[in-house]
Design a protein around this motif. Structure first.
Motif, PDB file in Angstrom:
ATOM      1  N   PHE A  87       1.207  -1.462  -0.319  1.00  0.00           N
ATOM      2  CA  PHE A  87      -0.339   0.005   0.352  1.00  0.00           C
ATOM      3  C   PHE A  87       0.927   0.849  -0.199  1.00  0.00           C
ATOM      4  O   PHE A  87       0.849   2.072  -0.700  1.00  0.00           O
ATOM      5  CB  PHE A  87      -1.084   0.161   1.146  1.00  0.00           C
ATOM      6  CG  PHE A  87      -2.106  -1.034   1.203  1.00  0.00           C
ATOM      7  CD1 PHE A  87      -2.629  -1.903   0.235  1.00  0.00           C
ATOM      8  CD2 PHE A  87      -3.258  -1.211   2.914  1.00  0.00           C
ATOM      9  CE1 PHE A  87      -3.128  -2.716   0.348  1.00  0.00           C
ATOM     10  CE2 PHE A  87      -3.868  -2.015   2.536  1.00  0.00           C
ATOM     11  CZ  PHE A  87      -4.055  -2.947   1.180  1.00  0.00           C
ATOM     12  N   MET A  90       3.054   1.642  -3.503  1.00  0.00           N
ATOM     13  CA  MET A  90       2.030   1.885  -4.786  1.00  0.00           C
ATOM     14  C   MET A  90       1.114   3.668  -4.515  1.00  0.00           C
ATOM     15  O   MET A  90       1.370   4.395  -5.439  1.00  0.00           O
ATOM     16  CB  MET A  90       0.798   1.694  -4.676  1.00  0.00           C
ATOM     17  CG  MET A  90       1.230  -0.245  -5.111  1.00  0.00           C
ATOM     18  SD  MET A  90       0.103  -1.463  -5.442  1.00  0.00           S
ATOM     19  CE  MET A  90      -1.417  -0.547  -4.361  1.00  0.00           C
ATOM     20  N   ALA A  91       1.043   4.227  -3.488  1.00  0.00           N
ATOM     21  CA  ALA A  91       0.756   5.295  -2.930  1.00  0.00           C
ATOM     22  C   ALA A  91       1.654   6.561  -3.435  1.00  0.00           C
ATOM     23  O   ALA A  91       1.508   7.355  -3.468  1.00  0.00           O
ATOM     24  CB  ALA A  91      -0.383   5.366  -1.396  1.00  0.00           C
ATOM     25  N   TYR A  93       4.105   6.325  -5.614  1.00  0.00           N
ATOM     26  CA  TYR A  93       4.135   6.270  -6.687  1.00  0.00           C
ATOM     27  C   TYR A  93       3.963   7.545  -7.012  1.00  0.00           C
ATOM     28  O   TYR A  93       3.546   8.135  -8.342  1.00  0.00           O
ATOM     29  CB  TYR A  93       4.351   4.867  -7.100  1.00  0.00           C
ATOM     30  CG  TYR A  93       4.206   4.860  -8.914  1.00  0.00           C
ATOM     31  CD1 TYR A  93       5.713   5.293  -9.304  1.00  0.00           C
ATOM     32  CD2 TYR A  93       3.240   4.557 -10.121  1.00  0.00           C
ATOM     33  CE1 TYR A  93       6.007   5.296 -10.266  1.00  0.00           C
ATOM     34  CE2 TYR A  93       3.801   4.851 -10.624  1.00  0.00           C
ATOM     35  CZ  TYR A  93       4.988   4.856 -11.552  1.00  0.00           C
ATOM     36  OH  TYR A  93       4.929   4.998 -12.797  1.00  0.00           O
ATOM     37  N   ILE A  95       2.126  10.211  -5.558  1.00  0.00           N
ATOM     38  CA  ILE A  95       2.642  11.284  -4.479  1.00  0.00           C
ATOM     39  C   ILE A  95       3.112  12.108  -6.057  1.00  0.00           C
ATOM     40  O   ILE A  95       3.735  12.877  -6.499  1.00  0.00           O
ATOM     41  CB  ILE A  95       2.086  11.374  -3.599  1.00  0.00           C
ATOM     42  CG1 ILE A  95       0.735  11.060  -3.093  1.00  0.00           C
ATOM     43  CG2 ILE A  95       2.948  12.086  -3.016  1.00  0.00           C
ATOM     44  CD1 ILE A  95       0.380  11.263  -1.166  1.00  0.00           C
ATOM     45  N   ALA A 149       0.956   1.909   6.163  1.00  0.00           N
ATOM     46  CA  ALA A 149       1.621   2.920   4.947  1.00  0.00           C
ATOM     47  C   ALA A 149       1.580   3.746   4.846  1.00  0.00           C
ATOM     48  O   ALA A 149       2.399   4.052   4.308  1.00  0.00           O
ATOM     49  CB  ALA A 149       0.191   1.475   4.373  1.00  0.00           C
ATOM     50  N   VAL A 150       0.980   5.189   5.695  1.00  0.00           N
ATOM     51  CA  VAL A 150       0.972   5.867   5.469  1.00  0.00           C
ATOM     52  C   VAL A 150       1.989   6.572   6.017  1.00  0.00           C
ATOM     53  O   VAL A 150       3.587   7.329   5.353  1.00  0.00           O
ATOM     54  CB  VAL A 150       0.214   6.819   6.395  1.00  0.00           C
ATOM     55  CG1 VAL A 150       0.256   8.320   6.587  1.00  0.00           C
ATOM     56  CG2 VAL A 150      -1.209   6.424   5.915  1.00  0.00           C
ATOM     57  N   LEU A 153       5.003   5.683   3.064  1.00  0.00           N
ATOM     58  CA  LEU A 153       4.457   6.204   1.920  1.00  0.00           C
ATOM     59  C   LEU A 153       5.895   7.508   2.017  1.00  0.00           C
ATOM     60  O   LEU A 153       6.112   7.910   0.774  1.00  0.00           O
ATOM     61  CB  LEU A 153       3.023   6.911   1.786  1.00  0.00           C
ATOM     62  CG  LEU A 153       2.348   7.846   1.033  1.00  0.00           C
ATOM     63  CD1 LEU A 153       0.979   7.485   1.061  1.00  0.00           C
ATOM     64  CD2 LEU A 153       2.567   9.359   1.228  1.00  0.00           C
TER      65      LEU A 153
END
Lengths: 275, 329
Positions: A87, A90-91, A93, A95, A149-150, A153
């Motif tokens: 997660f 992917m996120a 990518y 941003i 995940a945050v 990220l």
């Protein structure tokens, strides 16, 4: 001149080793006490045990149903870490590679997460989890951990920004779709960050207590860390079982640390953003 | 199916980009089959799919409860009955005026000033020493770092065996062996909080030393050597070269320590469970007691929200300071 090893250095080194020994006394005390009877602890609190007897360990293993809860810890930690990596990367990518007003907004939206402690969200979260019927389930805890995940990220985004886009553009011209570009080209290049994220979250999820305490409680789904808490209540004042139990439940993490020492120290420091 | 579409889409894009000027027909066909907004939308689908899982989890786990906490803090909600009243600032007034509720708050703030101070004062010299030329330095680093990877619960419980007020506790067993009287230690309500501070400092110092160590290793040794040749003492070298280099690391470390100490829960719980009496109840435990054990969600939400404000201010200060360091570079 900085590198010479003098007599003074030797004295310093010995002082430091003594300090290390003092620093680790609590752990030493725990290990030697786990083989002693209570009168023996009283006779020589810091001496080596008179005999090595593992019967306390066997009793502790059975008492807290060790292998069952070890499996639950492995299960929850592994899936959580995989979700966090997938997660998060992917996120990141989106941003890092898609800059428009919406992604800028989302970036700031995710940043709020750094300021919100679990203490502030736990009560409504408890009610939400109850309504979703996720209380006391492994899936529920994994879902909560996936929020890691945050934090992944932001580690990923920083790394991706510094990564050249040439390969991605070449792949796009060759006709690869975004999904394929990400999984075949970008993700493998993220390996160093992935290692950091995985190690950091592994330690964090494995050692988590507050989420387990609130959302798993004393159920059959308790993680090994939770089981320490449950066991301490169950065997109150029976040191002969409590101490081996503590050692057993910590052993997996100690082994993990000894195997990957360098990476863990590096990873924890890089991953320190999370706190 | 969608993969097929995407591949076609890229082919078409390549066509338009490179060949369209040469082959006017191709461009014409594309213009007929792919309206530009549709092409843009298709290009954005993967990006949307990529961000969605994190966005959904985060919104449910963080943002939604944050809004709920804020809302509940103005009500007398008990978590069960569907009906509750709006009570305005009543909960906040109660938190700030009730001695029983404000006490853990104040204690937590004091705790999170003492712990960062002690850890920083010890971690920086420790890092400098561990950066030295000792042969066993890797072993030393590992020893000091070990507590950082063990669960706080384990660390807390381990220390209860050492600081136990019973005669089997390590300290008491040693005291008795040397003919001294047994001490209450963790059972002493004046001492218990300080013992928790001691254990937290013990568990944190290695990790923060590692953080400083990583920054020390970026200092150019030539700089220190030049200072040495110019006659700077060891203390001067530390004060004027090493310490300024550590300033950014210090901002991170201190902020993490303050936030971590404010949030602390497992370790004190393992050591004292809030006792003796109520002498070691910290903020998190207090929120859990009020909110979940006593079902006073409204009141506990007000406490949670105040807690959030404190953390937000500290995080904001840290980010501002950090960006100032970045600018100076």
């Amino acid at each position: 001149m900085m590198r010479r090893y003098t007599a003074r250095t030797l004295v310093g080194e010995i002082t430091m080793l003594v300090l290390c020994a003092v620093f680790l006394i609590p752990i030493y005390f725990l290990v030697v006490s786990s083989f002693k009877t209570q009168p023996e602890i009283l006779r020589s609190p810091l001496g080596l045990p008179e005999s090595i007897d593992f019967s306390n360990y066997v009793e502790a293993l059975e008492g807290i149903n060790f292998f069952h809860h070890l499996w639950i810890s492995v299960y929850i930690t592994t899936i959580s870490v995989v979700l966090i990596v997938v997660f998060g990367s992917m996120a990141a990518y989106t941003i890092a590679r898609k800059t428009n007003r919406l992604t800028k907004f989302l970036r700031n939206y995710f940043l709020i997460g750094f300021m919100v402690p679990i203490q502030t969200t736990m009560l409504p979260l408890f009610l939400i989890m109850r309504n979703l019927d996720l209380l006391n389930t492994k899936q529920g805890l994994i879902f909560l951990h996936a929020n890691g995940a945050v934090f992944a990220l932001f580690l990923y985004t920083g790394f991706m920004r510094a990564m050249p886009r040439d390969l991605e553009e070449a792949a796009a011209i060759d006709g690869a779709g975004q999904f394929r570009i990400f999984w075949r080209i970008v993700f493998p290049l993220l390996k160093p960050v992935t290692a950091t994220v995985a190690i950091f979250n592994f330690v964090w999820v494995w050692n988590d207590f507050i989420l387990g305490f609130l959302f798993l409680g004393t159920t059959d789904n308790a993680t090994l860390t939770m089981q320490v808490y449950n066991g301490m209540g169950q065997f109150e004042n029976d040191w002969a079982i409590m101490i081996p139990m503590l050692i057993l439940t910590t052993l997996p993490m100690v082994i993990f640390f000894l195997l990957m020492q360098k990476r863990i120290i590096g990873g924890l420091v890089t991953g320190s953003l999370k706190g | 199916m969608s993969r097929e579409l995407l591949r076609d889409h890229w082919r078409l894009r390549v066509n338009t980009d490179t060949k369209s000027r040469l082959q006017g027909r191709d461009f014409g066909r594309l213009a007929r089959t792919q309206p530009p907004y549709l092409a843009r939308w298709r290009r954005n689908v993967p990006f949307t799919v990529f961000i969605l899982p994190a966005l959904i989890v985060y919104s449910i786990v963080v943002i939604l409860p944050l809004i709920q906490t804020f809302r509940y803090s103005f009500t007398n909600y008990d978590g069960l009955s569907p009906e509750y009243d709006f009570v305005g600032l009543e909960n906040y007034r109660k938190v700030l005026s009730s001695e029983q509720l404000i006490e853990p708050f104040i204690r937590t703030i004091g705790f999170s000033m003492v712990v960062p101070l002690l850890v920083t004062v010890m971690a920086i010299p420790l890092a400098v020493v561990l950066n030295g030329r000792f042969k066993t330095r890797n072993f030393q680093r590992a020893s000091f770092f070990l507590p950082s990877v063990l669960s706080a619960l384990f660390l807390g419980y381990s220390w209860t065996f050492i600081l136990s007020s019973s005669k089997y506790g390590m300290i008491n067993a040693l005291l008795e062996q040397f003919g001294f009287d047994r001490q209450l230690l963790l059972a002493d309500s004046d001492l218990a909080m300080w013992l928790i501070v001691l254990v937290v400092v013990w568990s944190q110092v290695g990790w923060h030393a590692a953080l400083y160590l990583a920054n020390l290793q970026t200092i150019d040794p030539a700089l220190l050597e030049a200072a040495d040749i110019d006659g700077a003492s060891a203390f001067q070298r530390f004060r004027f070269i090493t310490l300024p280099h550590l300033a950014p690391a210090m901002t991170v470390s201190v902020a993490l320590l303050i936030i971590g100490s404010l949030k602390v829960f497992d370790l004190p719980l393992a050591m004292t469970e809030g006792g003796p009496g109520r002498s070691t109840i910290l903020m998190t435990q207090s929120i859990i007691i009020q909110g979940l054990s006593s079902s006073r969600i409204g009141l506990a939400s007000a406490m949670s929200f105040l807690f959030f404000l404190v953390i937000a201010v500290i995080t904001f200060t840290q980010v501002t300071l950090m960006s100032r360091y970045e600018d100076e570079k």
